[in-house]
Write an enzyme that holds these catalytic residues in place. Structure first.
Site, PDB file in Angstrom:
ATOM      1  CE  LYS A  50     -32.247 -12.230 -12.338  1.00 17.85           C
ATOM      2  NZ  LYS A  50     -32.283 -11.121 -11.387  1.00 17.85           N
ATOM      3  CB  CYS A  92     -52.667   1.822  22.295  1.00 17.60           C
ATOM      4  SG  CYS A  92     -52.522   3.155  23.511  1.00 17.60           S
ATOM      5  CG  ASP A 133      -1.999  -1.044   1.130  1.00 15.32           C
ATOM      6  OD1 ASP A 133      -2.051  -1.743   0.086  1.00 15.32           O
ATOM      7  OD2 ASP A 133      -2.790  -1.178   2.085  1.00 15.32           O
ATOM      8  CB  ALA A 134       3.889   2.137   1.907  1.00 16.46           C
TER       9      ALA A 134
HETATM   10  S1  IVH Z   1     -27.770 -10.875 -18.523  1.00 21.32           S
HETATM   11  C1  IVH Z   1     -30.932  -9.091 -21.683  1.00 21.32           C
HETATM   12  N1  IVH Z   1     -26.490 -11.740 -16.487  1.00 21.32           N
HETATM   13  O1  IVH Z   1     -30.911  -9.345 -13.764  1.00 21.32           O
HETATM   14  C2  IVH Z   1     -30.601  -9.292 -20.308  1.00 21.32           C
HETATM   15  N2  IVH Z   1     -28.263 -10.199 -16.101  1.00 21.32           N
HETATM   16  O2  IVH Z   1     -33.911  -9.683 -14.324  1.00 21.32           O
HETATM   17  C3  IVH Z   1     -29.154  -9.516 -20.157  1.00 21.32           C
HETATM   18  N3  IVH Z   1     -28.572  -9.608 -13.764  1.00 21.32           N
HETATM   19  O3  IVH Z   1     -31.559  -6.174 -14.396  1.00 21.32           O
HETATM   20  C4  IVH Z   1     -28.859  -9.582 -18.743  1.00 21.32           C
HETATM   21  N4  IVH Z   1     -26.960 -10.859 -12.971  1.00 21.32           N
HETATM   22  O4  IVH Z   1     -29.101  -6.561 -14.638  1.00 21.32           O
HETATM   23  C5  IVH Z   1     -27.483 -10.956 -16.904  1.00 21.32           C
HETATM   24  N5  IVH Z   1     -25.207 -12.585 -14.777  1.00 21.32           N
HETATM   25  C6  IVH Z   1     -26.198 -11.805 -15.188  1.00 21.32           C
HETATM   26  C7  IVH Z   1     -26.975 -11.032 -14.305  1.00 21.32           C
HETATM   27  C8  IVH Z   1     -28.005 -10.240 -14.804  1.00 21.32           C
HETATM   28  C9  IVH Z   1     -27.915 -10.004 -12.672  1.00 21.32           C
HETATM   29  C10 IVH Z   1     -29.694  -8.662 -13.734  1.00 21.32           C
HETATM   30  C11 IVH Z   1     -29.799  -7.730 -14.894  1.00 21.32           C
HETATM   31  C12 IVH Z   1     -31.259  -7.406 -14.971  1.00 21.32           C
HETATM   32  C13 IVH Z   1     -31.900  -8.453 -14.170  1.00 21.32           C
HETATM   33  C14 IVH Z   1     -32.906  -9.129 -15.054  1.00 21.32           C
END
Ligand code: IVH
Length: 673
Positions: free
Chosen positions: A113, A419, A32-33
């Site tokens: 996701k 109440c 870091d330094a």
């Molecule tokens: S692909 C055309 N990959 O989920 C859509 N979306 O319900 C292409 N999201 O708001 C999106 N993780 O932002 C994709 N690995 C992932 C994701 C992802 C989260 C979100 C996305 C969107 C929502 C859709």
């Protein structure tokens, strides 16, 4: 001069490399330094010659001044949503359907996701140009300066960059950061965030980038929306390109062909979910081949080549130590299960609401019971059911006969227990103070539950108006306060002597008057006195207010004690402002949305028309001007036909919006601040 320029550029390169190693690869190579020395040297050189400063310099992550509002920005390519399911059979069918459609064995990329905030990042000639939230998919909020502060967002792409690159990703707050932020907020007397997603959204939509910078966020990229001048054949190639440009990507991306591999990936992530330091709510399955994707195309809501396969909400078993009773600002007694603390998906939970007497009886939850609790993303979980064990159960829980706070005998109204001691019960007063100061009300920073409780218990505040007479010395004497924090609180209150009428009305806590009705009342009556004089007929002239609501409002406003409290408060206010009548192109019109919409959710559609001055309500009546009906519309559509109300399908509705945009030029604000 040239020497300096060369040194600056070399330093930037070097710092970018170490930023990437640290924030993206998680494999720092210098101390870091040593890093600080490089950075400091660059700061000095740029300070000596500010003309050599460029926006993509690592020193320029936090530089911009606060703004008054976030601009509306149109996306390069509409940001679609994802089709989703929790059902493995649906996943099998998706797999089969794609196989049939492309006439061969498809390959898929699997990703987690991420449960954060969706963002579009646009780079021009390799330099970050703007960042836009998803918004309604067509346009979102420009949050460029805030996103610049996120260290895993490259300000300049590594290697060779296309002339224009639009990338989609997700902004996240780690659970550990989230818990620390909430603790800090609560210590400062402010309301905590319900979940990391809300906290992320709050951080990214700040008007002052310095506030965003103080809340560590991360950005993971997962999709190329457009790359001018670059050609890709598969998503695998896109993933490699994103990595090459220096983006952070979701972990464990895998390429598979068999449906069983998809199900296994889902199972593995579900099992490991609790070991991650951020929230995911499922996996995303995406067809790898980009030509096939193009053939399959999209509905206006989601691509046909991808599917989100979601997890069940998390459940854990714990024991109820005790059932407590909370008295809210309206006097309602809510039973709350005080739990033996348990970790549910990385968040420690120790209480769960049991809603009301009927719910409690229905689930037959008793003190000492073992219970299954469920958290669907929020910190406050629900009790799903009692899990029987051999222990002898305690007696069925009974709601108390008297208010646990003030001892007044309670009243029963339907499933609720109340109440009736509205002005004498300090629990209700605390609730009213918190509501008055909340984000939808006067939005007084630092006045949350704990502080309100202190002020009421020490009798420094007997009604909301007393807030305006707090003096710094008295606040300073409260536990947890020092001179600086006391001064800050008093100043935050002082600042709100000037506030919007709609916030003031919301803050009063009139029954049935939430943010929307408060705004409608403010816009209709324009000042407090006119509203206070309004009879039921005058109130019902406000769109959306019917006989039940007008009765409740009149009852509240004509109550002597309420009136006294309101008059006292009003006397403290310097100004209660009203947004100038919008004069919006849809002013005076009432919309109802029914059936499913493809390009946006109904909620987004409502927001769109409201932004143009219209009202959006949920039921069709003689007051309705336009019904927008998508597929699946039933009784509302029929009613509209009967009443002869204009009915638009989604395409016609979009055309209307476009037409308004063209006439008023509202849609074309481009670029960040
Ligand atoms: S692909 C055309 N990959 O989920 C859509 N979306 O319900 C292409 N999201 O708001 C999106 N993780 O932002 C994709 N690995 C992932 C994701 C992802 C989260 C979100 C996305 C969107 C929502 C859709």
């Amino acid at each position: 001069m040239d020497d300096v320029k060369t040194e600056i550029e070399a330093l930037r390169e070097e710092i970018r490399k170490h930023d990437h190693l640290y924030y993206v690869e998680a494999a720092p190579r210098i101390s870091d330094a040593a890093y600080d020395r490089l950075f400091q040297r660059l700061v000095e050189l740029e300070e000596a010659q500010p003309e050599l400063r460029t926006p993509d310099s690592p020193t320029q992550r936090v530089g911009a001044d606060p703004v008054d509002f976030l601009p509306t920005v149109r996306h390069v390519v509409p940001m679609l949503s994802l089709d989703s399911t929790q059902d493995p059979d649906q996943v099998r069918r998706f797999h089969e359907r794609i196989g049939r459609a492309i006439g061969g064995e498809p390959a898929f990329l699997l990703e987690p996701k991420l449960d954060g905030i969706s963002i579009e990042l646009v780079y021009r000639d390799g330099v970050l140009d703007r960042a836009v939230t998803r918004g309604n998919g067509i346009e979102g909020e420009g949050v460029t300066e805030n996103v610049r502060t996120i260290p895993s967002v490259p300000l300049r792409l590594r290697g060779e960059a296309p002339s224009l690159l639009a990338v989609r990703g997700e902004i996240l707050m780690r659970l550990s950061t989230f818990e620390a932020l909430n603790e800090g907020l609560m210590e400062g007397g402010s309301e905590p965030y319900a979940n990391p997603r809300n906290a992320t959204s709050g951080a990214i939509r700040q008007l002052d980038p310095k506030v965003t910078a103080s809340r560590p966020l991360e950005c993971l990229a997962f999709d190329i929306l457009e790359a001018r001048g670059a050609t890709f054949h598969t998503d695998t190639e896109c993933v490699e390109a994103l990595q090459g440009w220096g983006f952070l990507l979701p972990e464990r991306i895998e390429r598979v062909t068999e449906v069983d591999d998809i199900l296994a990936y889902h199972r593995r992530y579900d099992e490991d979910r609790d070991t991650l330091d951020y929230e995911i709510d499922g996996i995303v399955i995406k067809l790898d081949d980009l030509d096939d994707r193009a053939d399959l195309g999209s509905t206006s809501h989601h691509p046909r080549w991808a599917l989100a396969y979601k997890f069940e909400p998390r459940k854990e078993i714990t024991r109820i130590d005790r059932i407590g009773i909370q008295v809210g600002r309206t006097g309602v007694l809510t039973p709350v299960a005080l739990l033996r603390p348990v970790e549910v998906g990385g968040v420690t939970v120790s209480r769960a609401t049991l809603h009301n007497r009927e719910e409690l009886e229905r689930k037959d939850v008793r003190e000492g019971d073992r219970v299954r609790i469920q958290r669907a993303g929020d910190v406050i979980p629900q009790v799903v059911e009692v899990v029987p064990d051999d222990r002898e159960r305690s007696e069925p829980f009974r709601m108390p006969d008297a208010c646990p706070n003030c001892g007044t005998p309670v009243e029963t109204r339907g499933p609720f227990t109340l109440c009736p001691n509205r002005f004498g019960c300090t629990a209700q007063l605390k609730g009213r103070i918190v509501h008055f100061a909340s984000r939808g009300g006067l939005d007084i920073e630092g006045l949350g539950e704990e502080t309100a409780a202190l002020l009421v218990d020490r009798e420094m505040v007997r009604e909301p108006a007393d807030l305006f007479h707090l003096d710094v010395e008295a606040v300073e004497a409260l536990p947890g306060f020092a001179e600086k924090s006391a001064r800050k609180l008093v100043e935050a209150i002082e600042k709100r002597r000037e506030t919007e009428l709609r916030r003031f009305l919301f803050g009063l806590g009139i029954p049935e008057v939430g943010a929307t009705v408060a705004r409608d009342l403010a816009n209709h009556f324009q000042d407090l006195d006119t509203l206070l004089e309004a009879d039921r007929e005058a109130l019902e002239a406000v769109r959306g207010i019917g006989p039940t609501m007008s009765e409740l409002i009149v009852e509240f406003l004509s109550d002597e004690q309420n009136r006294h409290a309101i008059d006292r408060l009003a006397a403290e206010m310097k100004a209660l402002t009203v947004d100038a009548p919008t004069g919006g192109p849809l002013e005076g019109q009432t919309f109802v949305f029914t059936g499913s919409l493809e390009t946006m959710t109904r909620r987004e559609a409502r927001k769109r028309v409201e932004a143009l001055g219209a009202r959006a309500t949920s039921s069709v009546s003689g007051e309705t001007d336009v019904v927008v009906a998508g597929p699946g519309a039933g009784s509302k559509r029929k009613k509209a036909e009967e009443l002869g109300v204009e009915i638009l399908d989604e395409a016609a509705f979009l055309e209307l919006l476009d037409q308004i945009a063209a006439e008023t030029g509202t849609r074309e604000e481009a670029g960040g601040p």
